[in-house]
Design a protein around this motif. Structure first.
Motif, PDB file in Angstrom:
ATOM      1  N   LEU A 155       0.827  -1.202   0.000  1.00 40.64           N
ATOM      2  CA  LEU A 155       0.000   0.000   0.000  1.00 40.64           C
ATOM      3  C   LEU A 155       0.866   1.258   0.000  1.00 40.64           C
ATOM      4  CD1 LEU A 155      -2.753  -1.079   2.567  1.00 40.64           C
ATOM      5  CD2 LEU A 155      -2.921  -1.028   0.068  1.00 40.64           C
ATOM      6  N   LEU A 156       1.971   1.225   0.767  1.00 43.44           N
ATOM      7  CA  LEU A 156       2.877   2.378   0.803  1.00 43.44           C
ATOM      8  C   LEU A 156       3.504   2.623  -0.566  1.00 43.44           C
ATOM      9  CD1 LEU A 156       4.379   4.519   2.574  1.00 43.44           C
ATOM     10  CD2 LEU A 156       6.168   2.790   2.886  1.00 43.44           C
ATOM     11  N   VAL A 157       3.949   1.558  -1.220  1.00 41.72           N
ATOM     12  CA  VAL A 157       4.575   1.698  -2.533  1.00 41.72           C
ATOM     13  C   VAL A 157       3.570   2.204  -3.565  1.00 41.72           C
ATOM     14  CG1 VAL A 157       5.574   0.389  -4.457  1.00 41.72           C
ATOM     15  CG2 VAL A 157       6.401   0.015  -2.138  1.00 41.72           C
ATOM     16  N   LEU A 158       2.351   1.659  -3.526  1.00 43.20           N
ATOM     17  CA  LEU A 158       1.331   2.109  -4.466  1.00 43.20           C
ATOM     18  C   LEU A 158       0.987   3.578  -4.235  1.00 43.20           C
ATOM     19  CD1 LEU A 158      -1.093  -0.952  -4.637  1.00 43.20           C
ATOM     20  CD2 LEU A 158       0.634  -0.250  -6.286  1.00 43.20           C
ATOM     21  N   PHE A 159       1.026   4.016  -2.982  1.00 47.45           N
ATOM     22  CA  PHE A 159       0.784   5.428  -2.692  1.00 47.45           C
ATOM     23  C   PHE A 159       1.885   6.301  -3.296  1.00 47.45           C
ATOM     24  CE2 PHE A 159       1.265   9.047   0.393  1.00 47.45           C
ATOM     25  CZ  PHE A 159       0.164   9.761  -0.073  1.00 47.45           C
ATOM     26  N   PHE A 160       3.140   5.901  -3.099  1.00 44.00           N
ATOM     27  CA  PHE A 160       4.255   6.650  -3.690  1.00 44.00           C
ATOM     28  C   PHE A 160       4.161   6.641  -5.219  1.00 44.00           C
ATOM     29  CE2 PHE A 160       6.651   6.378   0.380  1.00 44.00           C
ATOM     30  CZ  PHE A 160       7.100   7.680   0.428  1.00 44.00           C
ATOM     31  N   PHE A 161       3.822   5.466  -5.787  1.00 42.44           N
ATOM     32  CA  PHE A 161       3.727   5.361  -7.252  1.00 42.44           C
ATOM     33  C   PHE A 161       2.601   6.246  -7.785  1.00 42.44           C
ATOM     34  CE2 PHE A 161       1.928   3.312 -11.046  1.00 42.44           C
ATOM     35  CZ  PHE A 161       3.047   3.302 -11.869  1.00 42.44           C
ATOM     36  N   SER A 162       1.428   6.187  -7.143  1.00 42.05           N
ATOM     37  CA  SER A 162       0.300   7.012  -7.570  1.00 42.05           C
ATOM     38  C   SER A 162       0.621   8.491  -7.420  1.00 42.05           C
ATOM     39  CB  SER A 162      -0.950   6.673  -6.750  1.00 42.05           C
ATOM     40  OG  SER A 162      -1.293   5.309  -6.879  1.00 42.05           O
ATOM     41  N   ALA A 163       1.305   8.844  -6.322  1.00 43.45           N
ATOM     42  CA  ALA A 163       1.705  10.242  -6.127  1.00 43.45           C
ATOM     43  C   ALA A 163       2.659  10.694  -7.233  1.00 43.45           C
ATOM     44  CB  ALA A 163       2.357  10.417  -4.758  1.00 43.45           C
ATOM     45  N   SER A 164       3.544   9.801  -7.656  1.00 45.33           N
ATOM     46  CA  SER A 164       4.477  10.139  -8.736  1.00 45.33           C
ATOM     47  C   SER A 164       3.734  10.374 -10.042  1.00 45.33           C
ATOM     48  CB  SER A 164       5.507   9.016  -8.905  1.00 45.33           C
ATOM     49  OG  SER A 164       6.208   8.767  -7.701  1.00 45.33           O
ATOM     50  N   VAL A 165       2.737   9.512 -10.326  1.00 44.29           N
ATOM     51  CA  VAL A 165       1.949   9.670 -11.547  1.00 44.29           C
ATOM     52  C   VAL A 165       1.178  10.991 -11.523  1.00 44.29           C
ATOM     53  CG1 VAL A 165       0.032   8.735 -12.889  1.00 44.29           C
ATOM     54  CG2 VAL A 165       1.753   7.186 -11.942  1.00 44.29           C
ATOM     55  N   VAL A 166       0.558  11.298 -10.387  1.00 46.84           N
ATOM     56  CA  VAL A 166      -0.184  12.553 -10.255  1.00 46.84           C
ATOM     57  C   VAL A 166       0.754  13.751 -10.376  1.00 46.84           C
ATOM     58  CG1 VAL A 166      -1.528  13.969  -8.650  1.00 46.84           C
ATOM     59  CG2 VAL A 166      -2.065  11.555  -8.902  1.00 46.84           C
ATOM     60  N   GLY A 167       1.943  13.638  -9.790  1.00 50.22           N
ATOM     61  CA  GLY A 167       2.912  14.726  -9.897  1.00 50.22           C
ATOM     62  C   GLY A 167       3.340  14.978 -11.329  1.00 50.22           C
ATOM     63  N   ILE A 168       3.602  13.896 -12.075  1.00 52.11           N
ATOM     64  CA  ILE A 168       3.993  14.052 -13.482  1.00 52.11           C
ATOM     65  C   ILE A 168       2.839  14.618 -14.299  1.00 52.11           C
ATOM     66  CG2 ILE A 168       4.686  12.788 -15.557  1.00 52.11           C
ATOM     67  CD1 ILE A 168       6.209  10.855 -13.764  1.00 52.11           C
ATOM     68  N   ALA A 169       1.596  14.145 -14.008  1.00 47.09           N
ATOM     69  CA  ALA A 169       0.437  14.666 -14.734  1.00 47.09           C
ATOM     70  C   ALA A 169       0.183  16.133 -14.409  1.00 47.09           C
ATOM     71  CB  ALA A 169      -0.796  13.829 -14.397  1.00 47.09           C
ATOM     72  N   SER A 170       0.475  16.537 -13.173  1.00 44.07           N
ATOM     73  CA  SER A 170       0.229  17.918 -12.761  1.00 44.07           C
ATOM     74  C   SER A 170       1.248  18.880 -13.359  1.00 44.07           C
ATOM     75  CB  SER A 170       0.273  18.024 -11.227  1.00 44.07           C
ATOM     76  OG  SER A 170      -0.664  17.171 -10.631  1.00 44.07           O
ATOM     77  N   VAL A 171       2.509  18.517 -13.241  1.00 45.62           N
ATOM     78  CA  VAL A 171       3.586  19.411 -13.681  1.00 45.62           C
ATOM     79  C   VAL A 171       3.855  19.260 -15.170  1.00 45.62           C
ATOM     80  CG1 VAL A 171       5.991  20.070 -13.293  1.00 45.62           C
ATOM     81  CG2 VAL A 171       4.580  19.314 -11.375  1.00 45.62           C
ATOM     82  N   GLY A 172       3.673  18.036 -15.688  1.00 41.33           N
ATOM     83  CA  GLY A 172       4.017  17.766 -17.074  1.00 41.33           C
ATOM     84  C   GLY A 172       5.499  17.468 -17.215  1.00 41.33           C
ATOM     85  N   ILE A 173       5.885  16.996 -18.364  1.00 40.92           N
ATOM     86  CA  ILE A 173       7.301  16.723 -18.649  1.00 40.92           C
ATOM     87  C   ILE A 173       7.911  18.011 -19.173  1.00 40.92           C
ATOM     88  CG2 ILE A 173       8.911  15.325 -19.994  1.00 40.92           C
ATOM     89  CD1 ILE A 173       6.779  13.150 -20.072  1.00 40.92           C
ATOM     90  N   THR A 228       7.340  23.340 -21.402  1.00 42.86           N
ATOM     91  CA  THR A 228       6.593  22.090 -21.329  1.00 42.86           C
ATOM     92  C   THR A 228       6.809  21.294 -22.608  1.00 42.86           C
ATOM     93  OG1 THR A 228       4.891  23.101 -19.924  1.00 42.86           O
ATOM     94  CG2 THR A 228       4.322  21.050 -21.045  1.00 42.86           C
ATOM     95  N   ILE A 229       7.363  20.086 -22.456  1.00 39.72           N
ATOM     96  CA  ILE A 229       7.629  19.230 -23.612  1.00 39.72           C
ATOM     97  C   ILE A 229       6.421  18.361 -23.929  1.00 39.72           C
ATOM     98  CG2 ILE A 229       9.158  17.462 -24.565  1.00 39.72           C
ATOM     99  CD1 ILE A 229      11.328  18.461 -22.673  1.00 39.72           C
ATOM    100  N   PHE A 230       5.897  17.683 -22.886  1.00 40.94           N
ATOM    101  CA  PHE A 230       4.737  16.820 -23.056  1.00 40.94           C
ATOM    102  C   PHE A 230       3.789  17.020 -21.884  1.00 40.94           C
ATOM    103  CE2 PHE A 230       7.898  14.216 -25.453  1.00 40.94           C
ATOM    104  CZ  PHE A 230       7.244  14.207 -26.678  1.00 40.94           C
ATOM    105  N   LYS A 231       2.498  16.806 -22.149  1.00 39.03           N
ATOM    106  CA  LYS A 231       1.493  16.771 -21.091  1.00 39.03           C
ATOM    107  C   LYS A 231       1.034  15.323 -20.914  1.00 39.03           C
ATOM    108  CE  LYS A 231       0.163  19.734 -19.258  1.00 39.03           C
ATOM    109  NZ  LYS A 231       0.688  20.383 -18.032  1.00 39.03           N
ATOM    110  N   ILE A 232       0.795  14.938 -19.660  1.00 42.66           N
ATOM    111  CA  ILE A 232       0.318  13.591 -19.352  1.00 42.66           C
ATOM    112  C   ILE A 232      -1.145  13.697 -18.938  1.00 42.66           C
ATOM    113  CG2 ILE A 232       0.717  11.524 -17.978  1.00 42.66           C
ATOM    114  CD1 ILE A 232       3.029  12.256 -19.815  1.00 42.66           C
ATOM    115  N   ARG A 233      -2.036  13.120 -19.737  1.00 39.75           N
ATOM    116  CA  ARG A 233      -3.469  13.199 -19.471  1.00 39.75           C
ATOM    117  C   ARG A 233      -4.109  11.848 -19.690  1.00 39.75           C
ATOM    118  NH1 ARG A 233      -6.658  16.918 -22.976  1.00 39.75           N
ATOM    119  NH2 ARG A 233      -8.284  15.871 -21.771  1.00 39.75           N
ATOM    120  N   LYS A 234      -5.120  11.550 -18.913  1.00 39.15           N
ATOM    121  CA  LYS A 234      -5.847  10.295 -19.089  1.00 39.15           C
ATOM    122  C   LYS A 234      -6.489  10.253 -20.468  1.00 39.15           C
ATOM    123  CE  LYS A 234      -7.008   9.465 -14.235  1.00 39.15           C
ATOM    124  NZ  LYS A 234      -8.101   9.287 -13.252  1.00 39.15           N
ATOM    125  N   GLY A 235      -6.141   9.201 -21.217  1.00 40.82           N
ATOM    126  CA  GLY A 235      -6.742   9.001 -22.529  1.00 40.82           C
ATOM    127  C   GLY A 235      -6.241   9.921 -23.617  1.00 40.82           C
TER     128      GLY A 235
END
Length: 588
Positions: free
Chosen positions: A382-400, A406-413
């Motif tokens: 659960l701790l690892v999944l929380f860190f992983f999900s937080a990383s995904v949300v962080g990348i989606a929020s800030v973008g690459i 901004t080089i790329f945006k990460i968006r669902k779909g």
């Protein structure tokens, strides 16, 4: 008994890997754009995500296996845990660790870049006319990948020949068997240690920026954002409003027929307003279709249904994650202060902490739960999944980004294959940083020795091991700085902690940066958390993406009203019209 216990631990790990594979598949299919889906990109992203999660989840298996050799209640080794048996367990773990770390490095530095360039080399027009062959496309991608191959070779050559902290061999502060063992390595191990230490260093910079922000954004976003109306209802209302809008436009255009001067000013303004409204309704219709998963992969449709089922628990889950994030923050801060103040040799050995001097809550929870496997494994997952999900949300929020660009945006779909591959590389590097953070800062005692203890008494009659059956007060937890002659035979450090400490002692610069970056992580988390308390978090904070802007305007990310009605309609796929249909040009 020993074989059964170790087998159960590995079976639990195998079950976790199957779960991780499912998570990786959902992650990739959830974020990639359906119209740009490529089989090679999908396969590589799923494999890379699964491998990096399998690497970080090997830690509790490592702790459980080395802890299974000792009787913590008596502070001694089990009868079957002979030195040969213990060495066999450690050797197996080393093989698995080196295999996974090497696989992560190859995927991150070679396979993913090659896949990126292979996708970029595709020319649709040339392929349709038979002017582009597989060999041409392969060679075009390989030419660009050569630079990464050269980079990998340079890293290993530098690690092979670079001197590794010769001063440490003569430092009296490290004159203990545990630290001497860290300095005994051949050039091949040193090369791998240097390479992974460098990747861990790069990953920690990304981890501090993206995971720190994501850990603050994820829980608050769950609390503050939920649809106020279901996607089926929104689709039905939008269709009715769009039909009424177009009917009103036809009426106005009918008035214009046969009129020399055209529409009067009042009708012209109304028609222009209706045209703008029509564009908004068309966008809303598209967003509602996407929210329902129309024309999407079955995995996406299933995920949308699951999200709808658990939507009523979203608010509660958000508050739980806020508490968890604050607990992680406090635990990391306590360990950081403890390391800065009480480290054996401070910056010279990467702030290795001999033993915990300040009570640390998260470490205490893991040590206590590790006495009954697999409780600690579930908590760690659960701790690892929380860190992983937080990383995904962080990348989606800030973008690459590169600096402010901004080089790329990460968006669902809506994530392009190139962006998905780059995000996968970033997650790969972040997971290496999570390995260090969890093992050295979040739960250092647990990650090093688990619940292992030793009996700090002299044995009677020259016995091989002292007996603490009737002297519970003499049972002490194993630590790196234990100088008891009996602890050496009882306490077995985990393979991961040994490897990370080897990185920090042999290459102190890595250890210093990795340690102080944890404070940067905490600083980013604190700033973003305080900010999100007063602002609704948005995945596109600079509002570059117009679709997300429209999505918020149309209420898809509005407040939490009518949550249960929306949930049921999203599950069943049927909506209910609430009488909001616009007629005769009425604004929506």
């Amino acid at each position: 008994m020993a074989l059964i216990q170790t087998s159960l631990i590995w079976v639990a790990y195998a079950v976790a890997i199957v779960l991780l594979l499912a998570i990786a598949i959902i992650f990739v299919y959830l974020y990639q754009a359906p119209q740009d889906r490529a089989a090679s990109v999908t396969a590589v992203c799923i494999l890379t995500t699964s491998a990096l999660l399998a690497t970080v989840l090997l830690m509790p298996v490592d702790v459980a296996l080395v802890s299974s050799t000792s009787l913590s209640s008596q502070g001694r080794k089990k009868d079957w845990a002979t030195p040969d048996k213990v060495d066999s367990i450690l050797y197996t773990l080393k093989i698995v660790y080196y295999t996974l770390y090497s696989l992560d490095a190859v995927l991150c530095l070679l396979v993913v870049p090659f896949t990126y360039f292979y996708y970029e080399e595709y020319d649709e027009d040339a392929a349709e006319h038979g002017e582009q062959t597989f060999g041409q496309r392969f060679w075009g991608a390989f030419k660009y990948t050569i630079a990464f191959i050269v980079f990998v070779v340079i890293i290993f050559l530098v690690g092979f020949f670079v001197p590794a902290a010769k001063w440490a061999k003569h430092d009296g502060r490290l004159d203990l068997d545990y630290f001497k063992h860290l300095l005994q390595e051949n050039h091949g191990e040193r090369a791998l240690t240097f390479a992974l230490g460098l990747l861990m260093l790069i990953g920690t910079v990304i981890y501090a920026l993206y995971t720190g922000a994501g850990m603050a954004l994820l829980p608050v976003a769950m609390v503050k954002s939920a649809p106020s109306i279901s996607a089926p209802t929104l689709a039905e209302d939008t269709a009715a409003q769009l039909e009424a809008n177009r009917e009103r436009q036809r009426q106005l255009e009918g008035r214009n027929e046969g009129r020399d001067g055209g529409l009067d000013s009042r009708d012209r303004r109304e028609l222009e307003s209706l045209v703008r409204e029509e564009r908004t309704l068309i966008r809303r219709e598209r967003l509602a279709a996407e929210s329902r998963g129309q024309d999407r992969h079955w995995i996406i449709k299933t995920w949308i249904k699951i999200e709808a089922v658990f939507r009523p628990l979203k608010l509660l889950g958000g508050f739980i994650l806020i508490i968890l994030a604050l607990l992680i923050f406090v635990s990391m801060l306590i360990t950081g202060i403890d390391k800065a103040k009480n480290s054996i040799c401070k910056a010279h050995c990467g702030y290795i902490l001999g033993h915990i001097n300040i009570f640390q809550p998260l470490n205490w929870i893991f040590v206590k739960s590790s006495k009954v496997f697999p409780i600690d494994y579930v908590l760690f997952l659960l701790l690892v999944l929380f860190f992983f999900s937080a990383s995904v949300v962080g990348i989606a929020s800030v973008g690459i980004r590169f600096l402010w660009l901004t080089i790329f945006k990460i968006r669902k779909g809506h994530t392009s294959p190139q962006a998905l591959l780059m995000a996968t590389v970033m997650l790969n590097l972040i997971v290496l940083a999570i390995n260090y953070s969890v093992a050295m800062v979040v739960a250092p005692q647990y990650a090093t020795f688990g619940p292992q203890t030793f009996c700090d008494r002299k044995p009677r009659h020259g016995g091989e091991q002292p007996d603490c059956t009737n002297h519970k007060s003499a049972i002490k937890p194993c630590t790196e700085t234990t100088d008891s002659p009996w602890a050496k035979d009882v306490c077995t450090p985990s393979v991961l902690s040994t490897f990370i400490n080897r990185v920090t002692i042999n290459f102190p610069f890595f250890g210093v940066v990795l340690f102080w970056a944890q404070f940067a992580f905490l600083g980013v988390y604190l700033i973003v958390f305080l900010t999100t308390l007063f602002r609704v978090p948005k995945l596109d904070q600079e509002q570059i993406d117009r679709d997300l802007e429209e999505e918020e305007e149309e209420g898809l990310l509005a407040s939490t009203g009518r949550r249960f009605n929306a949930t049921w309609q999203d599950i069943t796929g049927r909506g209910k019209n609430y009488g909001t249909t616009a007629t005769n040009g009425e604004r929506s």
